[in-house]
Scaffold this motif. Structure first.
Motif, PDB file in Angstrom:
ATOM      1  N   ASN A 287      -2.887   3.508  -1.762  1.00  0.00           N
ATOM      2  CA  ASN A 287      -1.999   2.363  -1.578  1.00  0.00           C
ATOM      3  C   ASN A 287      -0.889   2.618  -0.568  1.00  0.00           C
ATOM      4  OD1 ASN A 287      -3.282   0.753  -3.564  1.00  0.00           O
ATOM      5  ND2 ASN A 287      -2.173   1.822  -5.189  1.00  0.00           N
ATOM      6  N   GLY A 288      -0.705   3.873  -0.177  1.00  0.00           N
ATOM      7  CA  GLY A 288       0.407   4.236   0.700  1.00  0.00           C
ATOM      8  C   GLY A 288       0.499   3.458   1.985  1.00  0.00           C
ATOM      9  N   PRO A 289      -0.573   3.415   2.796  1.00  0.00           N
ATOM     10  CA  PRO A 289      -0.482   2.692   4.065  1.00  0.00           C
ATOM     11  C   PRO A 289      -0.162   1.212   3.884  1.00  0.00           C
ATOM     12  CG  PRO A 289      -2.367   4.176   4.072  1.00  0.00           C
ATOM     13  CD  PRO A 289      -1.838   4.158   2.673  1.00  0.00           C
ATOM     14  N   GLY A 290      -0.736   0.584   2.851  1.00  0.00           N
ATOM     15  CA  GLY A 290      -0.471  -0.835   2.624  1.00  0.00           C
ATOM     16  C   GLY A 290       0.971  -1.094   2.242  1.00  0.00           C
ATOM     17  N   GLU A 291       1.531  -0.237   1.392  1.00  0.00           N
ATOM     18  CA  GLU A 291       2.941  -0.388   1.013  1.00  0.00           C
ATOM     19  C   GLU A 291       3.848  -0.131   2.212  1.00  0.00           C
ATOM     20  OE1 GLU A 291       4.124  -1.602  -1.602  1.00  0.00           O
ATOM     21  OE2 GLU A 291       2.500  -1.497  -3.062  1.00  0.00           O
TER      22      GLU A 291
ATOM     23  N   TYR B  32       6.008   6.385   8.323  1.00  0.00           N
ATOM     24  CA  TYR B  32       5.878   5.042   8.884  1.00  0.00           C
ATOM     25  C   TYR B  32       7.272   4.509   9.194  1.00  0.00           C
ATOM     26  CZ  TYR B  32       1.042   4.901   7.156  1.00  0.00           C
ATOM     27  OH  TYR B  32      -0.285   5.156   6.923  1.00  0.00           O
ATOM     28  N   LEU B  33       7.398   3.884  10.345  1.00  0.00           N
ATOM     29  CA  LEU B  33       8.659   3.256  10.738  1.00  0.00           C
ATOM     30  C   LEU B  33       8.386   1.802  11.094  1.00  0.00           C
ATOM     31  CD1 LEU B  33      10.159   6.085  13.013  1.00  0.00           C
ATOM     32  CD2 LEU B  33      10.649   5.623  10.587  1.00  0.00           C
ATOM     33  N   ALA B  34       9.131   0.906  10.493  1.00  0.00           N
ATOM     34  CA  ALA B  34       8.947  -0.534  10.714  1.00  0.00           C
ATOM     35  C   ALA B  34       7.506  -0.949  10.458  1.00  0.00           C
ATOM     36  CB  ALA B  34       9.389  -0.926  12.120  1.00  0.00           C
ATOM     37  N   GLY B  35       6.879  -0.335   9.451  1.00  0.00           N
ATOM     38  CA  GLY B  35       5.532  -0.719   9.064  1.00  0.00           C
ATOM     39  C   GLY B  35       4.405  -0.123   9.870  1.00  0.00           C
ATOM     40  N   LYS B  36       4.727   0.750  10.820  1.00  0.00           N
ATOM     41  CA  LYS B  36       3.687   1.329  11.671  1.00  0.00           C
ATOM     42  C   LYS B  36       3.682   2.849  11.562  1.00  0.00           C
ATOM     43  CE  LYS B  36       3.924  -2.434  15.052  1.00  0.00           C
ATOM     44  NZ  LYS B  36       4.164  -2.779  16.486  1.00  0.00           N
ATOM     45  N   GLN B  37       2.472   3.425  11.686  1.00  0.00           N
ATOM     46  CA  GLN B  37       2.382   4.884  11.705  1.00  0.00           C
ATOM     47  C   GLN B  37       3.227   5.440  12.840  1.00  0.00           C
ATOM     48  OE1 GLN B  37      -1.448   6.695  11.839  1.00  0.00           O
ATOM     49  NE2 GLN B  37      -2.162   5.798   9.913  1.00  0.00           N
ATOM     50  N   SER B  38       4.018   6.472  12.531  1.00  0.00           N
ATOM     51  CA  SER B  38       4.869   7.059  13.564  1.00  0.00           C
ATOM     52  C   SER B  38       4.494   8.518  13.835  1.00  0.00           C
ATOM     53  CB  SER B  38       6.338   6.967  13.151  1.00  0.00           C
ATOM     54  OG  SER B  38       7.168   7.584  14.103  1.00  0.00           O
ATOM     55  N   HIS B  39       4.565   9.372  12.811  1.00  0.00           N
ATOM     56  CA  HIS B  39       4.291  10.785  13.023  1.00  0.00           C
ATOM     57  C   HIS B  39       4.056  11.485  11.697  1.00  0.00           C
ATOM     58  CE1 HIS B  39       8.656  10.247  12.476  1.00  0.00           C
ATOM     59  NE2 HIS B  39       8.608  11.398  11.827  1.00  0.00           N
ATOM     60  N   LYS B  40       3.453  12.649  11.772  1.00  0.00           N
ATOM     61  CA  LYS B  40       3.257  13.453  10.576  1.00  0.00           C
ATOM     62  C   LYS B  40       4.505  14.274  10.283  1.00  0.00           C
ATOM     63  CE  LYS B  40      -1.753  13.961  10.245  1.00  0.00           C
ATOM     64  NZ  LYS B  40      -2.875  14.930  10.115  1.00  0.00           N
ATOM     65  N   GLN B  41       4.668  14.622   9.005  1.00  0.00           N
ATOM     66  CA  GLN B  41       5.825  15.404   8.591  1.00  0.00           C
ATOM     67  C   GLN B  41       5.408  16.332   7.459  1.00  0.00           C
ATOM     68  OE1 GLN B  41       9.007  15.706   9.654  1.00  0.00           O
ATOM     69  NE2 GLN B  41       9.280  17.233   8.044  1.00  0.00           N
ATOM     70  N   SER B  42       5.852  17.587   7.537  1.00  0.00           N
ATOM     71  CA  SER B  42       5.500  18.545   6.493  1.00  0.00           C
ATOM     72  C   SER B  42       6.209  18.192   5.191  1.00  0.00           C
ATOM     73  CB  SER B  42       5.881  19.968   6.920  1.00  0.00           C
ATOM     74  OG  SER B  42       7.290  20.120   6.927  1.00  0.00           O
ATOM     75  N   ASN B  43       5.553  18.467   4.083  1.00  0.00           N
ATOM     76  CA  ASN B  43       6.152  18.197   2.770  1.00  0.00           C
ATOM     77  C   ASN B  43       7.401  19.030   2.533  1.00  0.00           C
ATOM     78  OD1 ASN B  43       4.034  16.485   2.338  1.00  0.00           O
ATOM     79  ND2 ASN B  43       2.917  17.849   0.945  1.00  0.00           N
ATOM     80  N   ASP B  44       7.438  20.224   3.114  1.00  0.00           N
ATOM     81  CA  ASP B  44       8.563  21.129   2.884  1.00  0.00           C
ATOM     82  C   ASP B  44       9.885  20.532   3.342  1.00  0.00           C
ATOM     83  OD1 ASP B  44       6.842  22.983   1.825  1.00  0.00           O
ATOM     84  OD2 ASP B  44       6.663  24.158   3.675  1.00  0.00           O
ATOM     85  N   ASP B  45       9.863  19.794   4.441  1.00  0.00           N
ATOM     86  CA  ASP B  45      11.104  19.242   5.012  1.00  0.00           C
ATOM     87  C   ASP B  45      11.184  17.724   4.889  1.00  0.00           C
ATOM     88  OD1 ASP B  45      11.794  21.854   5.909  1.00  0.00           O
ATOM     89  OD2 ASP B  45      10.477  21.585   7.647  1.00  0.00           O
ATOM     90  N   MET B  46      10.328  17.139   4.071  1.00  0.00           N
ATOM     91  CA  MET B  46      10.215  15.686   4.050  1.00  0.00           C
ATOM     92  C   MET B  46      11.479  14.984   3.567  1.00  0.00           C
ATOM     93  SD  MET B  46       7.754  15.093   0.708  1.00  0.00           S
ATOM     94  CE  MET B  46       7.976  13.343   0.726  1.00  0.00           C
ATOM     95  N   VAL B  47      12.157  15.536   2.565  1.00  0.00           N
ATOM     96  CA  VAL B  47      13.330  14.854   2.027  1.00  0.00           C
ATOM     97  C   VAL B  47      14.424  14.734   3.081  1.00  0.00           C
ATOM     98  CG1 VAL B  47      15.218  14.977   0.363  1.00  0.00           C
ATOM     99  CG2 VAL B  47      12.885  15.417  -0.394  1.00  0.00           C
ATOM    100  N   ASP B  48      14.768  15.843   3.717  1.00  0.00           N
ATOM    101  CA  ASP B  48      15.786  15.804   4.772  1.00  0.00           C
ATOM    102  C   ASP B  48      15.378  14.854   5.893  1.00  0.00           C
ATOM    103  OD1 ASP B  48      17.421  17.599   3.460  1.00  0.00           O
ATOM    104  OD2 ASP B  48      16.698  19.339   4.576  1.00  0.00           O
TER     105      ASP B  48
END
Length: 374
Positions: free
Chosen positions: A313-317, A336-352
């Motif tokens: 459900n992630g991409p749809g949300e 995702y930014l403004a509803g569009k795929q933007s870039h990948k991000q590692s889980n380790d630094d995702m919160v920041d």
């Protein structure tokens, strides 16, 4: 084009009510539904009360109520009001002099039952003080403190008794040519409160203050309030609300906004859309959301953030949110930014990284709004 225009089934048509002012906050008419809370400090502890009012205001409270049970509290109120940033409602019971003193101290509104503060002469004195000091009045009917003659008439607290009490009190004010009032008819029973409010909404055009009184603790009280007030708000009833909880007043404010946000009636801060998590999650969703809620409390700009553990459900949300993160496995996810795929991000630094993206988007929204206002 607004979302409601595109999807008319989302529209809530609010009941037409008169507009009054509580200090600088409009209540009723086309004004936004305001969120209230009440201090639980001793009013005579001036510093503690000021701190609690200001904490509630920082959380978004539009109006704060303070109990004024005695003369010392009236004196304290005069010291408190100049030090806070939101209008203060003085909670008055029985003694008419407290109402006069509160109005003189600068209260923006008096919460009273005109029928229990004395004879007609005393009621007139309170009304005169309110009028002289540009102070509105809230008629506060409560199932737990109905007049004896109504309990004798109906046998027990019930919606009919509550509404009759409210209308009797309205008549007292109107007979004295005072119209800057709102009214509530609270009960701890969700069915009783909802029925009373529906009847009241048909019987008067006065602004209505919603609440399920003595609702309980943080979880149970929020559920009861969301069910009771949520259904009324959905029907268009309610101009100002308080979620009554055995909890910190700041929590009442937060829950009030959550109820309004869920119905699209107020927007403040980050609305996080997140999954409950399951074996498919690519990161610890529950811990991440808990951390983000705290890290993003300072954001006041209305915006949306989706945190979804997997690609089901992630991409749809994410298509419908300002910022989104969807777990993808292998230690990273998609931003995702403004509803569009933007870039990948590692889980380790995702919160920041998510906090950074949300702050950046909030700044962009604020800049756009400021530019439009110029």
């Amino acid at each position: 084009m607004s979302l409601n225009h595109v999807r008319p089934w989302r529209n809530i048509y609010r009941r037409a009510s008169r507009k009054i002012m509580v200090g600088n906050v409009p209540v009723g008419g086309d004004a936004p539904i305001s969120v209230q809370t009440m201090t639980n400090t001793l009013t005579t502890d001036v510093r503690a009360t000021i701190e609690q009012v200001n904490a509630a205001a920082e959380a978004g409270a539009d109006i704060v109520r303070i109990s004024v049970p005695d003369e010392a509290s009236s004196a304290a109120l005069k010291q408190i009001i100049p030090e806070v940033t939101v209008p203060i409602v003085a909670d008055i019971h029985f003694h008419y002099k407290r109402g006069i003193e509160a109005a003189e101290a600068g209260a923006a509104c008096l919460r009273i039952n005109p029928g229990n503060i004395g004879d007609e002469k005393r009621v007139k004195e309170v009304i005169k003080a309110a009028r002289d000091h540009n102070c509105s009045i809230r008629i506060g009917v409560n199932a737990g403190s109905l007049e004896k003659h109504l309990l004798d008439k109906y046998g027990e607290p019930c919606p009919d008794a509550m509404v009759e009490s409210g209308l009797d009190h309205i008549k007292i004010l109107q007979d004295n040519d005072f119209h800057a009032f709102k009214i509530s008819c609270k009960a701890s029973d969700v069915f009783m409160a909802a029925a009373a409010y529906q009847q009241l909404a048909e019987a008067t055009d006065a602004p209505i203050h919603l609440g399920i009184t003595e609702a309980g603790g943080l979880i149970s009280g929020t559920v009861k309030s969301a069910i009771g007030m949520g259904n009324l708000l959905w029907m268009g009833i309610g101009d100002t609300i308080r979620v009554s909880l055995s909890a910190d007043p700041v929590e009442e404010v937060k829950m009030g906004f959550e109820i309004l946000k869920s119905l699209g009636l107020r927007h403040r801060g980050v609305n996080i859309i997140s999954c409950p998590s399951c074996a498919r999650q690519g990161f610890d969703v529950i811990k991440t959301v808990e951390t983000l809620e705290k890290r993003l409390e300072h954001i006041k700009t209305p915006m949306s953030l989706s945190i979804i553990g997997c690609v089901v459900n992630g991409p749809g949300e994410a298509l419908m949110t300002d910022v989104g993160f969807t777990g993808g496995g292998a230690g990273s996810g998609m931003v995702y930014l403004a509803g569009k795929q933007s870039h990948k991000q590692s889980n380790d630094d995702m919160v920041d990284h998510i906090v950074e993206q949300v702050e950046k988007k909030a700044a962009e929204i604020e800049a756009t709004e400021n530019l439009a206002a110029e």
